[in-house]
Motif scaffolding. Structure first.
Motif, mmCIF file in Angstrom:
data_model
loop_
_atom_site.group_PDB
_atom_site.id
_atom_site.type_symbol
_atom_site.label_atom_id
_atom_site.label_comp_id
_atom_site.label_asym_id
_atom_site.label_seq_id
_atom_site.Cartn_x
_atom_site.Cartn_y
_atom_site.Cartn_z
ATOM 1 N N ALA A 41 62.529 5.408 13.806
ATOM 2 C CA ALA A 41 63.855 4.898 13.199
ATOM 3 C C ALA A 41 63.778 5.046 11.948
ATOM 4 C CB ALA A 41 64.005 3.373 13.789
ATOM 5 N N ASP A 42 64.218 6.067 11.248
ATOM 6 C CA ASP A 42 64.149 6.609 10.013
ATOM 7 C C ASP A 42 65.547 6.695 9.326
ATOM 8 O OD1 ASP A 42 64.865 8.812 11.137
ATOM 9 O OD2 ASP A 42 63.162 10.160 10.222
ATOM 10 N N ARG A 43 66.689 6.351 10.164
ATOM 11 C CA ARG A 43 68.065 6.698 9.748
ATOM 12 C C ARG A 43 68.891 5.750 10.489
ATOM 13 N NH1 ARG A 43 68.268 11.721 8.654
ATOM 14 N NH2 ARG A 43 66.047 11.769 8.892
ATOM 15 N N PHE A 44 70.154 5.524 9.931
ATOM 16 C CA PHE A 44 71.273 4.872 10.804
ATOM 17 C C PHE A 44 72.453 5.281 10.445
ATOM 18 C CE2 PHE A 44 71.045 2.683 6.522
ATOM 19 C CZ PHE A 44 72.332 2.607 6.532
ATOM 20 N N TRP A 45 73.720 5.114 11.186
ATOM 21 C CA TRP A 45 74.831 5.700 11.109
ATOM 22 C C TRP A 45 76.051 4.661 11.275
ATOM 23 C CZ3 TRP A 45 70.671 7.039 14.342
ATOM 24 C CH2 TRP A 45 70.420 8.284 14.104
ATOM 25 N N VAL A 46 77.236 4.945 10.544
ATOM 26 C CA VAL A 46 78.309 4.272 10.600
ATOM 27 C C VAL A 46 79.381 5.316 11.700
ATOM 28 C CG1 VAL A 46 80.298 3.024 9.786
ATOM 29 C CG2 VAL A 46 77.943 2.628 8.848
ATOM 30 N N ILE A 47 79.464 4.853 12.777
ATOM 31 C CA ILE A 47 80.618 6.013 13.453
ATOM 32 C C ILE A 47 82.065 5.771 12.497
ATOM 33 C CG2 ILE A 47 81.455 6.003 15.884
ATOM 34 C CD1 ILE A 47 79.030 4.416 16.889
ATOM 35 N N ARG A 48 82.350 6.972 12.657
ATOM 36 C CA ARG A 48 83.638 7.184 12.057
ATOM 37 C C ARG A 48 84.924 7.433 13.114
ATOM 38 N NH1 ARG A 48 83.939 12.039 8.523
ATOM 39 N NH2 ARG A 48 85.901 11.065 7.782
ATOM 40 N N SER A 49 84.437 8.106 14.369
ATOM 41 C CA SER A 49 85.344 8.425 15.378
ATOM 42 C C SER A 49 84.333 8.687 16.633
ATOM 43 C CB SER A 49 86.400 9.580 15.209
ATOM 44 O OG SER A 49 85.607 10.788 14.897
ATOM 45 N N GLY A 50 84.981 8.408 17.567
ATOM 46 C CA GLY A 50 84.187 8.706 18.939
ATOM 47 C C GLY A 50 83.486 7.392 19.698
ATOM 48 N N ALA A 51 82.735 7.645 20.616
ATOM 49 C CA ALA A 51 82.002 6.418 21.333
ATOM 50 C C ALA A 51 80.715 6.754 21.376
ATOM 51 C CB ALA A 51 82.734 6.135 22.511
ATOM 52 N N VAL A 52 79.902 6.098 21.333
ATOM 53 C CA VAL A 52 78.264 6.011 21.458
ATOM 54 C C VAL A 52 77.951 4.893 22.484
ATOM 55 C CG1 VAL A 52 76.183 5.899 20.336
ATOM 56 C CG2 VAL A 52 77.817 6.900 19.236
ATOM 57 N N SER A 53 77.128 5.386 23.533
ATOM 58 C CA SER A 53 76.654 4.358 24.461
ATOM 59 C C SER A 53 75.057 4.013 23.842
ATOM 60 C CB SER A 53 76.614 4.892 25.842
ATOM 61 O OG SER A 53 77.798 5.258 26.270
ATOM 62 N N LEU A 54 74.549 2.872 23.925
ATOM 63 C CA LEU A 54 73.375 2.535 23.545
ATOM 64 C C LEU A 54 72.824 2.270 25.032
ATOM 65 C CD1 LEU A 54 73.561 -0.542 20.803
ATOM 66 C CD2 LEU A 54 72.831 2.149 20.929
ATOM 67 N N THR A 55 71.575 2.831 25.401
ATOM 68 C CA THR A 55 71.019 3.012 26.798
ATOM 69 C C THR A 55 69.663 2.508 26.810
ATOM 70 O OG1 THR A 55 70.128 5.084 26.441
ATOM 71 C CG2 THR A 55 72.348 4.851 27.420
ATOM 72 N N GLN A 56 69.328 1.826 28.008
ATOM 73 C CA GLN A 56 67.925 1.323 28.279
ATOM 74 C C GLN A 56 67.363 2.126 29.530
ATOM 75 O OE1 GLN A 56 66.193 -1.112 26.403
ATOM 76 N NE2 GLN A 56 64.705 -0.275 27.833
#
Length: 150
Positions: A41-56
């Motif tokens: 984990a060496d970065r992060f994002w702020v979503i501008r558009s679209g959708a992201v799924s966090l998964t397990q």
């Protein structure tokens, strides 16, 4: 339930401007794996558009979605805490545009600007608290449904 906190709009303007100086615009095609649980984990994002799924990953062949993120949402917080590994995976559910931040550069900026550092930590804590509240609600609903079907 409280409204989700958006990282960039929650930071005071001077701190937001300093943080945005480190932003890089990126995009991810639909179905792109952005990161995997256990990865660096060496970065992060702020979503501008679209959708992201966090998964397990629940079995060798099955992933479940634990959260869905959209415009304005923070993607990735594991860069703040040792051992600096992703707790979940992330996948673009649709085409995604985002601001990407390198964790090392942000951490240096936070050391140089303690007001920014404290503001950022507070906002990330609010985001995590909100997500925990949502998860608790989902678990309570699932437990109640399970109890009714027994």
């Amino acid at each position: 339930m409280t409204k989700a906190t958006k990282l960039l709009t929650a930071l005071p303007q001077p701190q937001r401007s300093r943080l945005m100086d480190l932003a890089h615009e990126v995009s991810f095609a639909e179905d792109t794996r952005i990161f995997e649980a256990g990865g660096n984990a060496d970065r992060f994002w702020v979503i501008r558009s679209g959708a992201v799924s966090l998964t397990q990953q629940v079995t060798a062949h099955q992933r479940v979605t634990v959260a869905s993120l959209g415009a304005g949402d923070l993607l990735g917080w594991s860069w703040l805490f040792p051992p600096y590994q992703w707790d979940f995976g992330a996948e673009a559910f649709s085409p995604v545009r985002a601001y990407e931040f390198e964790a090392g550069a942000v951490l240096v900026l936070c050391e140089e600007d303690p007001v920014l550092g404290m503001s950022l930590i507070r906002v990330v804590a609010e985001i995590l608290a909100h997500r925990l509240e949502l998860t608790r609600g989902r678990l309570t609903e699932a437990y109640a449904l399970h109890r009714r079907t027994r």
